[in-house]
Design a protein around this motif. Sequence first.
Motif, PDB file in Angstrom:
ATOM      1  N   PHE A 100       0.837  -1.201   0.000  1.00  0.00           N
ATOM      2  CA  PHE A 100       0.000   0.000   0.000  1.00  0.00           C
ATOM      3  C   PHE A 100       0.872   1.251   0.000  1.00  0.00           C
ATOM      4  O   PHE A 100       0.650   2.183  -0.773  1.00  0.00           O
ATOM      5  CB  PHE A 100      -0.913  -0.035   1.227  1.00  0.00           C
ATOM      6  CG  PHE A 100      -1.898   1.106   1.283  1.00  0.00           C
ATOM      7  CD1 PHE A 100      -2.798   1.320   0.258  1.00  0.00           C
ATOM      8  CD2 PHE A 100      -1.932   1.949   2.384  1.00  0.00           C
ATOM      9  CE1 PHE A 100      -3.716   2.364   0.315  1.00  0.00           C
ATOM     10  CE2 PHE A 100      -2.837   2.993   2.449  1.00  0.00           C
ATOM     11  CZ  PHE A 100      -3.732   3.203   1.410  1.00  0.00           C
ATOM     12  N   LEU A 101       1.884   1.250   0.853  1.00  0.00           N
ATOM     13  CA  LEU A 101       2.796   2.390   0.929  1.00  0.00           C
ATOM     14  C   LEU A 101       3.458   2.636  -0.421  1.00  0.00           C
ATOM     15  O   LEU A 101       3.570   3.770  -0.877  1.00  0.00           O
ATOM     16  CB  LEU A 101       3.886   2.115   1.973  1.00  0.00           C
ATOM     17  CG  LEU A 101       3.488   2.287   3.441  1.00  0.00           C
ATOM     18  CD1 LEU A 101       4.566   1.708   4.342  1.00  0.00           C
ATOM     19  CD2 LEU A 101       3.297   3.765   3.750  1.00  0.00           C
ATOM     20  N   LYS A 102       3.886   1.550  -1.044  1.00  0.00           N
ATOM     21  CA  LYS A 102       4.617   1.681  -2.305  1.00  0.00           C
ATOM     22  C   LYS A 102       3.698   2.192  -3.417  1.00  0.00           C
ATOM     23  O   LYS A 102       4.067   3.100  -4.165  1.00  0.00           O
ATOM     24  CB  LYS A 102       5.218   0.326  -2.691  1.00  0.00           C
ATOM     25  CG  LYS A 102       5.992   0.353  -3.980  1.00  0.00           C
ATOM     26  CD  LYS A 102       6.854  -0.899  -4.105  1.00  0.00           C
ATOM     27  CE  LYS A 102       7.496  -0.958  -5.482  1.00  0.00           C
ATOM     28  NZ  LYS A 102       6.601  -1.456  -6.511  1.00  0.00           N
ATOM     29  N   VAL A 103       2.510   1.599  -3.496  1.00  0.00           N
ATOM     30  CA  VAL A 103       1.567   2.014  -4.534  1.00  0.00           C
ATOM     31  C   VAL A 103       1.188   3.483  -4.348  1.00  0.00           C
ATOM     32  O   VAL A 103       1.142   4.259  -5.304  1.00  0.00           O
ATOM     33  CB  VAL A 103       0.300   1.120  -4.491  1.00  0.00           C
ATOM     34  CG1 VAL A 103      -0.792   1.671  -5.383  1.00  0.00           C
ATOM     35  CG2 VAL A 103       0.638  -0.296  -4.916  1.00  0.00           C
ATOM     36  N   ALA A 104       0.971   3.892  -3.093  1.00  0.00           N
ATOM     37  CA  ALA A 104       0.575   5.272  -2.816  1.00  0.00           C
ATOM     38  C   ALA A 104       1.704   6.238  -3.173  1.00  0.00           C
ATOM     39  O   ALA A 104       1.487   7.241  -3.865  1.00  0.00           O
ATOM     40  CB  ALA A 104       0.195   5.418  -1.335  1.00  0.00           C
ATOM     41  N   PRO A 120      14.016  -1.928  -4.458  1.00  0.00           N
ATOM     42  CA  PRO A 120      15.101  -1.731  -3.471  1.00  0.00           C
ATOM     43  C   PRO A 120      15.161  -0.308  -2.925  1.00  0.00           C
ATOM     44  O   PRO A 120      15.348  -0.105  -1.722  1.00  0.00           O
ATOM     45  CB  PRO A 120      16.377  -2.059  -4.258  1.00  0.00           C
ATOM     46  CG  PRO A 120      15.938  -2.737  -5.507  1.00  0.00           C
ATOM     47  CD  PRO A 120      14.515  -2.378  -5.748  1.00  0.00           C
ATOM     48  N   GLU A 121      14.956   0.675  -3.803  1.00  0.00           N
ATOM     49  CA  GLU A 121      14.979   2.081  -3.344  1.00  0.00           C
ATOM     50  C   GLU A 121      13.892   2.306  -2.292  1.00  0.00           C
ATOM     51  O   GLU A 121      14.113   2.947  -1.268  1.00  0.00           O
ATOM     52  CB  GLU A 121      14.711   3.034  -4.527  1.00  0.00           C
ATOM     53  CG  GLU A 121      15.869   3.194  -5.477  1.00  0.00           C
ATOM     54  CD  GLU A 121      15.460   3.950  -6.755  1.00  0.00           C
ATOM     55  OE1 GLU A 121      16.301   4.677  -7.275  1.00  0.00           O
ATOM     56  OE2 GLU A 121      14.317   3.788  -7.226  1.00  0.00           O
ATOM     57  N   PHE A 122      12.736   1.744  -2.585  1.00  0.00           N
ATOM     58  CA  PHE A 122      11.606   1.919  -1.690  1.00  0.00           C
ATOM     59  C   PHE A 122      11.853   1.234  -0.346  1.00  0.00           C
ATOM     60  O   PHE A 122      11.579   1.801   0.713  1.00  0.00           O
ATOM     61  CB  PHE A 122      10.337   1.367  -2.353  1.00  0.00           C
ATOM     62  CG  PHE A 122       9.147   1.358  -1.453  1.00  0.00           C
ATOM     63  CD1 PHE A 122       8.482   2.537  -1.157  1.00  0.00           C
ATOM     64  CD2 PHE A 122       8.722   0.184  -0.863  1.00  0.00           C
ATOM     65  CE1 PHE A 122       7.404   2.544  -0.300  1.00  0.00           C
ATOM     66  CE2 PHE A 122       7.637   0.175  -0.010  1.00  0.00           C
ATOM     67  CZ  PHE A 122       6.980   1.361   0.275  1.00  0.00           C
ATOM     68  N   MET A 123      12.404   0.019  -0.403  1.00  0.00           N
ATOM     69  CA  MET A 123      12.663  -0.735   0.830  1.00  0.00           C
ATOM     70  C   MET A 123      13.601   0.046   1.750  1.00  0.00           C
ATOM     71  O   MET A 123      13.395   0.108   2.955  1.00  0.00           O
ATOM     72  CB  MET A 123      13.294  -2.095   0.510  1.00  0.00           C
ATOM     73  CG  MET A 123      12.404  -3.007  -0.306  1.00  0.00           C
ATOM     74  SD  MET A 123      10.965  -3.544   0.580  1.00  0.00           S
ATOM     75  CE  MET A 123      11.524  -5.130   1.123  1.00  0.00           C
TER      76      MET A 123
END
Lengths: 251, 503
Positions: A100-104, A120-123
């Motif tokens: 959800f966080l990533k999609v948003a 990886p950047e998002f993580m």
Amino acid sequence: MLDIKNLHVKLEDEGREILKGLTLSVKPGEVHAIMGPNGSGKSTLSYVLAGREGYEVTDGTATLKGEDLLALEPNERAAKGLFLAFQYPIEIPGVATMQFLKVALNAQRKARGEKELSVPEFMRLVKDKAQQLNVTQEMLKRPVNVGFSGGEKKRAEILQMAVLEPKLCILDETDSGLDIDALRVVAEGVNALRAPDRAMVVITHYQRLLDYIVPDVVHVMANGRIVRTGGKELARELEAKGYAEYVEAAE
Amino acid sequence: MADQDTIDLVKDIDVDKYKYGFTTDIEQEFAPRGLSEEVIRFISAKKNEPQWMLDWRLEAYRVWQTMVEPTWAKVSYPKIDFQSLYYYAAPKAVTGPKSLDEVDPKLLETYAKLGIPLKEQEILAGVRQQGEKSTLDEEGAGATTPVAVDAVFDSVSVVTTFKAELAKAGVIFCSISEALRDHPELVKKYLGSVVPQGDNFYAALNAAVFSDGSFVYVPPGTRCPMELSTYFRINAKNTGQFERTLIIADKGAYVSYLEGCTAPTREETQLHAAVVELIALEGAEIKYSTVQNWYPGDKDGKGGVYNFVTKRGDCREAHAKISWTQVETGSAITWKYPSCILRGDHSRGEFYSIAISNGRQQVDSGTKMIHLGKHTSSRIISKGIAAGRSDNTYRGLVSAHRKALHARNFTQCDSLLIGDKCGAHTVPYLEAKTSTAQFEHEATTSKISDDQMFYVMSRGLSEEEAVALIVNGFVRDVLQQLPMEFMAETQKLIGISLEGSVG
């Protein structure tokens, strides 16, 4: 940052007027607290700013960085930098919090014409922020708000805020349902997000939260209007005297 | 003038929504229109079939003539004129399955457009054989495993990839016409052994006129080294597609099979009546996944594919396992109940389904779990999503024979409604003739709430993205059953299918 002028709002279905000429101006870097009794229109204000359906604006304006907020869809407001931390966060079964966080985040970045983040950047981005808020990896794998305790829900809201890095944060009764330890964690998370180019509006019943998130300005809201504005000492005065005199005066 | 603009605009939208709506301009050969013994003889002769096969078809035709169309499903449509259809259409250049080099480049182009680069897969596999694994790993980050594909264009299988590699493992994967020629004893032994000629109206029709389909045989103790896949495409106008698939997993074998389907956008309806038979012998496992995306018709219900399909698996011996996973997003009408006969003791059947309907689509789908053996178990998870003005019905039968001691079933049926003009229905039948059976049934119906929509949109997702996200969450349990390669594709497909479902 946020400019509200003479805002009148009524409920679409029953026609009752909730906001009756509300005016409020919040500058970048400032934290404003809005306090008031139940039914004064605090939550309505936050919903109208975020774009929830069911309200009709009959008069007045609300702008974010000079742009008309009221003409935008909720997702467009989010992309412009508005974030509402919900009093009662909503469950989304089957959608992992992390996903959800990533999609948003990527939806907002796309809307702003920015590059979407890779996995990886998002993580990397989430890992530190989650740690600060005591949000475990296990919690990030669980579906959004499903089976979360009151404290977990609020921490997850603040984590969303931290990841999305909004310009204007509206916190709606973020202290409700929190014990003192959870309150401290949440408040620290919020304080860490205070920045010169970011404004916050903290909506609360109680002065307690303002011991931890110290506001620059305190407003008293009653009967759909701001009825008094002062410094942080106003919160203590309210705690001692209650809202009764304001409610009477406003009616 | 303004009207024309509107028409063009609508056209653009439609094409965009159903991106497989193109037609391939290719010379085709048809059987005479309509259905008769002559047409069946024509089809059989075209395929150089043995006499027994022709006799089998003719028997099916005779049975079919005595049958009436079933009317118990919750679907309605104008009467089909079976004499106005073509029952055989084949790309002219193709006389039988060939190697890729001989295939009409237009066909390959069509399949590439559909997202199945047959040629590339062969080449990739070639690279892999030479031991240059590293380049592959870099590119796909380990996610791309090759998938053998059998492509069926209208009535004829045009190409099957990776044959040589599969043959090394002893796996037979070819068109059913080819199997009739090269492995007649296997076809004769198993064809119709799960779905007999006279099983039902559409199965009988299929048995009479089926023109091709896929055939798989996995020998004892063999784990099929790659996913097998068939890609079905209806192209010709006024043509029914009647393919027949036969999959046999011998003792201790394992195979995973995926079927995909698309059709061009046409104003006329198209008929698809397929039969799939699965046979799992002792300790064998068959996993059969479908992503069905036939043309659903336009928003007013004009055109679209009538999908009347009989799919059944037979866990013929002990400890066999058959698992059906289906993602149904297309077709104007879906009439489909992939089932398991749990004959062998300790055998297991599974049915995982996502059925999405939008516009004027009508779905009546579910499963049958027939428990015959002892200690047999089954599991059904069905997720129906109805939007627009569609109707979405789950119809399922779970039965335990009196000798099916300790049969167990768990059923979960969840329906999600989007908007207030659609319908979701759950029709479960439970029959236990032994007191030792344990059947559990759970069902829920819910709507996407305004609160959920507002919450998700307030985080930056558009209305349609929000619906797609919530629906993807709703179907998560079933999505996880799909082979990895198709999960992402399916998630996208769900979003596309629900476009225009809100607002």
